[in-house]
Every structure is written in structure tokens, then in C-alpha cells.
Design an enzyme around this catalytic site. Structure first.
Site, PDB file in Angstrom:
ATOM      1  N   GLY A 123      -9.144  -1.941   2.068  1.00 17.53           N
ATOM      2  CA  GLY A 123      -8.018  -2.083   2.847  1.00 17.53           C
ATOM      3  C   GLY A 123      -6.988  -1.699   2.543  1.00 17.53           C
ATOM      4  N   SER A 124      -5.710  -2.183   2.597  1.00 14.36           N
ATOM      5  CA  SER A 124      -4.302  -1.502   2.659  1.00 14.36           C
ATOM      6  C   SER A 124      -3.815  -1.695   1.118  1.00 14.36           C
ATOM      7  CB  SER A 124      -3.369  -2.543   3.218  1.00 14.36           C
ATOM      8  OG  SER A 124      -3.435  -2.317   4.630  1.00 14.36           O
TER       9      SER A 124
END
Length: 715
Positions: A308-309
Site C-alpha cells: 500500500g501507500s
């Protein structure tokens, strides 16, 4: 009747005599042959005789112990015992002392509560027609204390077999790091997971043996040759783990597991200056003493998942290092079309037109899509990620470490990879990559083994060295990415993603991540409300990081980053207190206290100079040449703010960002300004910009917040 003639010769006795004579001579010949010949029928007779009377016993080596960095025991060998019962009356024989179990029911009644077994089961075991029997399972692997408790009962026919077993004093504690070892059918203790398995050859040592001649009764024959080879005991291994930090992690993870019931969770902490893993806890876990294992993979090194981020750290870092990144440049957030695909920001609609720096703070996927369309190419991103260590294993001293997959080709795949979807990484890879930021562009190799000591000689056979790969990125790039990561945690804008990780006084920097979970069975991503992996990658303090932390949680029952942030913040506070990390004390090389003098009517330039020489933050209000008033009026310490009001007739509004509520009230009350205060703590915004001349009709609105960083001198 017919009778034999006495003169007739009797031939039968002669034949019998001749037969026996030949037989005896044959036996004598065979005896001579056996006695004088070294080999009979291809068999060495001396060796054959010796082997018939020779017994050989294994002398087991003592398995090496595992310790933490401070020498606290994590895995040791302890003496254990198995309870046996002699059942045959032949054991007692003619002895006046009873040496076998005569009353199974009474014996079972006395042993049952100690062995945690039923009276019925023990009675059944001791009622068999056997010479002896083990009283298992409760009677296997008992401690010295339990043995003494049983001995105090003075039960006839009860005895003990001494043995060695592997023992883990802390139970469920860093279990996936330490692993476990167990005894095999040959009586050797063998490592089967973690450090116990990875370093099994060093830990187990080498068994010895003894060999001697025995008689028919099993006793050693005097004055016969005896051979003995002493065992070589296993080496002792010292890990980089700090047991205090490990306890912080274990407590946080176990508490989180009870509250949020995630599929799994991990928190790992690394020393930012050495690469030493100070702690790593996960759930589900297990107690290596009882081996209640549901998962055999170490989450730190063997879990591959879409990050993810948190990967935006490295996409931005790559763009900044290229030299064409401009954080003030703007783009339209919300959606970005790539061919037939659309990249969306996490809220679905974005925040209008914002700059790229703010895009990092808000964790904008569209910012990444733009960067990978205008600044970075696919090959440049892949090259950066490889350089940051995401293309290979880190080489940490743990078994079954997995490597990431950086498989992206089409532009939509490139964009997805830039914000951490469609690629797989491990937590240990993130810790290694974060060390680049903590060390001004140099990457550290992570370690879990600190040293190995030969327990037979006391010699240190291995000692970890700080291994650095230099100049991965420039110091200028590091400073910029630190600034962006600082804003994620410490700013208070509408969509700042890391506010829940703020801890006052610690200057934590980091990046949050929320990754979708791929459905391996049906394809596509899961769509449930809590079908996410939440993560956090960060370090503290910002100016000179000492601690790097990576945490992740899969599918908590409450779909919110609080499921992770609560535990991480708890860990950070405990570590900061334990390690005495305080950014305020680090930012000021010398902290001194000053008793303020009387400055009323003194020359403003002289007073200002005197106060600045004492490292005080002087704010001058008005354009006069004399001091009319000042605040505070008693004591100050280095870098504290003092407000000097002059006799000038032109009063301009200062920038009050980071001022305390008391400082604001003092100044505005003194100047008789109409104002409104919103919130508590420190100033984060003012409705009228600095430099505005104060007039009677001025109406000022001030917003304060408890979570505000003291203003940097460079800002």
C-alpha cells in the site's frame, strides 16, 4: 541258546572308540584352529570376541543457549525427568524393602494431582503385567521441583529417568525469531524453526561416546581397554533483541489482538544506526514450550503482501533524487485516467487542485500517477526500488526469508506499483529501506544475531558488523523526504493521514499505508469493509533518527487505522521513555536557565542583543526605541520566547504560529485587540496575516491545537 565264542573278536567297541577318537581329534583341531588363527570363515575372531563384550554409549553434547543482547536467557537446556513405575514383584525379590508398586490405586491417588492425570488413568497404567511403565503424559518432562515433590511421598516402586529438554523461560516471547527445538528419536535435540533451526549445527555441538568391555552381568571388566571421546558442546548465540523493547511489542500486539481480532498483526523495531532488530512481535504467536503453533512462517521475513501507500515514500524519493521534482507544482486530485483504467484517490473525489508536497501528506494516488507519467519512467522506478533493496532478500540471519516481486509492465501497473498495489514486499525489506532515510542516504543491512561464542573455549567466533551501502540517495533528497514524512504525522490539515501517530515531543516522521487484499481464490480484490492491510513505516526523532518502526495489521474487526495506530503509539512512547529519547533536549546543545533583569525604558537594541546572546527567542512589537513592557518577567531557559513591547506608534501583527495560549492572550490583551480563540494548546493559524498594522477595528481569530511542533529555527 546261542552263545558267543570267547575267542571270537568283538568289533563294535573298537568302532565306537574309533568314532569318538576321530570326533575328539576333530574338535581339538578346530580348537587349535580357532585359537591360533586370526580369521575364521572370513571373520576376525579377536574383533568378534571384543564386540560381543563391548558396550558403547553416546555422551550427548549440551545444546548451546540463546540470549538477548544483554545476556538474558531466551532458550536453554534444563534437566527434566520422566516418572516410571516398577510393576514386577521380581524387582523387590527377597529384599525386605518394597521396590515395586504393590498398591496401584493408592499410588495413583497420591500422584494424580501432581501429574495432572486422573486416578483411573494412572491406576490403569500401573495395573499392567509389565516390568515397568512410564506414567505419561503428565509424568514426562517434569521439573526438579516436581520430582522432589514426588520423592517426598516416598511411594514404593516410583523412580525417575533423567533427561535434557529445551526450555524457553519467557514462553510466548519473540517466538518466530527464536523458534523451537525438540528431541528426535535418537535422543538429540534438533532445531525446527527460527534461530534454533537456522543455527542448528552451531547450537547442537558434537556428541561424544564411551566404549568399554563388560561381563555377562553388564559390569565393566577390570583392566580392559576403555575409549572415551568427550562431547563438544554447542555455541551460545546472542541476538540483537532488547528484551524490554520486545516486551513493549508483545504487550501491544497481544492487547490489540484481543480488541481488534485481526487475521494477523506485526510490529518490528530496528536500531536506526546499526541495523539491529531490537524487537519483533506478531499475532498469532505460540509458546515454544508447548508448541501451540498455527502458522510456521515468520511474519518479519516470510510474509509477502501488497504494502500500500508506504511505497509512496520510495516513489517520491526516486522522483526527488532525479532532480526534476517540484513539490510546489500543482495537479488536479481525485481521478486520473490511464487508457481504459482510472486511478482514484482514497476518498474517491480528491481535494481539488493541490501541490505534490500536499499530495504526499494526503496520500494521494493521483499524485503518484502524475509523477509516473511526467517525472519518472517505468524503468527508473524499477531501478530505484531495486536500489532500495526491494529486489532481493536482505540476508538477515533468519530462515526462509522471501524476496519481493516487482512485476509491472503496463502504465496502469506502474502507477499501481508506485502506490504499493500489484507488488509484494516483506516487513524486513521496509526496515532496510527506511534506514536510507535515517542515515543520510546510506542503507544498513539488518541483523538479528549480535555474536556467537564457543561455549567450550569462550572465544567469540562471530560478531556482527554494521554493514552499510553508501550513497543510495543524496542528503538533499533525504532532507526533503524527511520533511514530507514529518508533515504526514505532525500537520493538522483536513486530510493529513498520519495525525493519529503524533506524539508530542518526539518528532515522529512516517507514512501510513492501506492496501487492498487480493482474492487468490476468485481473483480481484476483496471488497469487505475491513478487507485491508493497514501499515505504518516511520522513525524518530526526525533530526537524527534512533528508532525505525514498521507495523502492519490485516483485517481488524474495526476498519480504521486506529486499529494499528493505538498500538504503535503505545510502543513509541514506551521506547522513548526507556531509551530516554527527547527531541527537545537533543535540539538544544546547552540548556540554561536565566533570571530576567529589569528592562523597562532600556534601549530596545541593547536589550535585544543581550537576550539573543542568551539564546532566547526575542519578538519585538512596535517600532520604538525603548522597552515599555515584556513577557514573561521572571525566568526563562534557552530558546524560550520573550515578547518585548516598544514605545513605537506603528504596531504590526506578528506571526504567532506555535505561540502558547498565554503568550497570545498577554499580547492581544495588552494591545487591546478584539480577538477570538478556538481550541487549546499552540497556535496553528491566525485569520489576519503577519505584518498587518493593528487598528481599533481589527477583529482577529486564532486557532490552537495541542498537537503542534515547536517552530524550527530554519523555518
Amino acid at each position: 541258546m546261542k552263545t558267543r565264542n570267547r575267542k571270537q573278536k568283538w568289533k563294535l567297541p573298537k568302532k565306537i572308540f574309533a568314532f569318538f577318537l576321530v570326533f575328539i581329534l576333530a574338535l581339538f583341531g578346530q580348537l587349535v584352529h580357532l585359537s591360533l588363527s586370526k580369521t575364521v570363515y572370513g571373520i576376525n575372531m579377536k574383533e568378534f570376541a571384543l564386540n560381543r563384550n563391548t558396550t558403547s554409549n553416546t555422551i550427548y553434547a549440551t545444546r548451546g543457549s540463546i540470549f538477548d543482547r544483554d545476556g538474558n536467557s531466551l532458550a536453554i537446556n534444563v534437566t527434566s525427568y520422566t516418572v516410571i513405575a516398577y510393576l514386577s514383584p521380581s524387582r523387590t525379590g527377597s529384599s525386605s524393602t518394597l521396590k515395586h508398586v504393590q498398591d496401584p490405586e493408592y499410588t495413583a491417588y497420591k500422584l494424580a494431582p501432581i501429574l495432572n492425570m486422573s486416578v483411573e488413568k494412572l491406576t490403569e497404567l500401573m495395573s499392567q503385567d509389565l516390568y515397568q511403565v512410564e506414567l505419561g503424559p503428565g509424568g514426562r518432562g517434569i521439573t526438579e521441583l516436581t520430582k522432589q515433590e514426588i520423592e517426598s511421598l516416598d511411594l514404593p516402586g516410583i523412580d525417575f529417568i533423567e533427561d535434557q529438554k529445551r526450555y524457553y523461560p519467557n514462553g510466548d516471547f519473540a517466538s518466530y525469531i527464536i523458534g523451537y527445538a525438540k528431541k528426535n528419536d535418537d535422543g538429540n535435540i534438533i532445531g525446527e524453526m527460527g534461530i534454533e533451526s537456522k543455527y542448528d549445527e552451531m547450537l547442537k555441538g558434537e556428541n561424544g561416546y564411551e566404549e568399554y568391555q563388560q561381563d555377562l552381568n553388564g559390569y565393566k571388566i577390570p583392566d580392559t581397554e576403555e575409549k572415551r571421546t568427550n562431547p563438544t558442546n554447542g555455541s551460545n548465540i546472542y541476538l540483537t533483541l532488547d528484551s524490554n523493547i520486545q516486551r513493549f511489542l508483545e504487550t501491544a500486539v497481544k492487547g490489540n489482538s484481543k480488541k481488534y481480532k485481526p487475521e494477523w498483526m506485526l510490529i518490528s523495531v530496528m536500531d536506526a544506526k546499526t541495523g539491529d532488530i531490537l524487537g519483533s512481535a506478531s499475532t498469532p504467536s505460540f509458546d515454544p514450550n508447548i508448541k501451540d503453533i498455527t502458522n510456521y512462517e515468520n511474519p518479519l521475513a516470510s510474509y509477502l503482501f501488497e504494502p500500500g501507500s508506504t511505497m509512496k515514500i520510495y516513489t517520491y524519493m526516486c522522483a526527488i533524487e532525479k532532480g526534476t521534482y517540484d513539490g510546489t507544482k500543482t495537479y488536479l486530485s481525485g481521478k486520473y485516467t490511464i487508457g481504459e483504467e482510472t486511478v482514484k484517490d482514497w476518498n474517491g473525489y480528491g481535494w481539488g487542485t493541490i501541490n505534490y508536497d500536499l499530495g504526499f501528506e494526503y496520500s494521494s494516488n493521483v499524485a503518484i500517477a502524475n509523477i509516473l507519467n511526467t517525472i519518472l519512467t517505468k524503468d527508473e522506478l524499477k531501478e530505484c526500488l531495486k536500489k532500495y533493496g526491494f529486489d532481493d532478500i536482505t540476508g538477515i540471519e533468519l530462515g526462509r526469508e522471501l524476496s519481493s516481486t516487482l512485476d509491472f509492465h503496463y502504465q496502469i501497473e506502474v502507477a499501481n506499483a508506485g502506490f504499493g498495489q500489484g507488488i509484494l514486499t516483506t516487513p524486513i525489506q521496509h526496515l532496510q529501506a527506511l534506514s536510507i532515510i535515517a542515515n543520510n542516504g546510506n542503507m544498513l543491512k539488518p541483523h538479528i544475531v549480535e555474536k556467537i561464542i564457543d561455549s567450550n573455549t569462550g572465544e567469540t567466533t562471530y560478531e556482527r558488523k554494521v554493514e552499510t551501502e553508501k550513497n543510495i540517495v543524496s542528503e538533499k533528497t533525504v532532507e526533503k523526504i524527511k520533511e514530507l514524512m514529518y508533515n504526514v504525522v505532525n500537520n493538522n490539515n483536513e486530510a493529513t493521514t498520519g495525525k493519529k501517530y503524533y506524539v508530542e515531543g518526539l518528532d515522529i516522521i512516517g507514512k501510513t499505508g492501506t492496501a487492498q487484499i487480493y482474492d487468490d481464490v476468485h481473483g480481484g480484490y476483496l471488497t469487505g469493509v475491513n478487507d485491508y492491510i493497514y501499515s505504518f513505516a516511520g522513525m524518530f526523532p526526525e533530526n537524527d533518527p534512533e528508532i525505525i518502526i514498521y507495523a502492519a495489521i490485516k483485517k481488524p474487526n474495526y476498519a480504521n487505522t486506529s486499529a494499528l495506530s493505538e498500538s504503535v503509539v503505545e510502543v513509541i512512547k514506551n521506547i522513548a521513555k526507556y531509551k530516554n529519547i527527547n527531541t527537545t533536549s537533543k535540539a538544544t546543545t546547552v540548556v540554561e536557565e536565566y533570571e530576567l533583569e529589569k528592562y523597562i525604558n532600556d534601549n530596545i537594541e541593547q536589550v535585544t542583543k543581550k537576550l539573543q546572546e542568551k539564546n532566547l527567542n526575542v519578538v519585538v512589537i512596535g517600532n520604538g526605541d525603548k522597552v515599555l513592557d515584556y513577557y514573561p518577567t521572571n525566568k526563562l531557559v534557552s530558546n524560550e520566547r520573550i515578547i518585548l513591547i516598544t514605545n513605537g506608534d506603528e504596531i504590526k501583527l506578528p506571526n504567532m504560529t506555535s505561540w502558547s495560549k498565554r503568550e497570545v492572550k498577554y499580547l492581544l490583551d495588552y494591545l487591546d485587540v478584539n480577538y477570538k480563540l478556538n481550541g487549546d494548546g499552540y497556535v496553528i493559524s491566525q485569520s489576519i496575516k503577519e505584518g498587518t498594522i493593528i487598528t481599533d477595528d481589527l477583529e482577529l481569530e486564532i486557532t490552537l491545537d495541542n498537537k503542534i511542533k515547536t517552530q524550527k529555527s530554519a523555518e
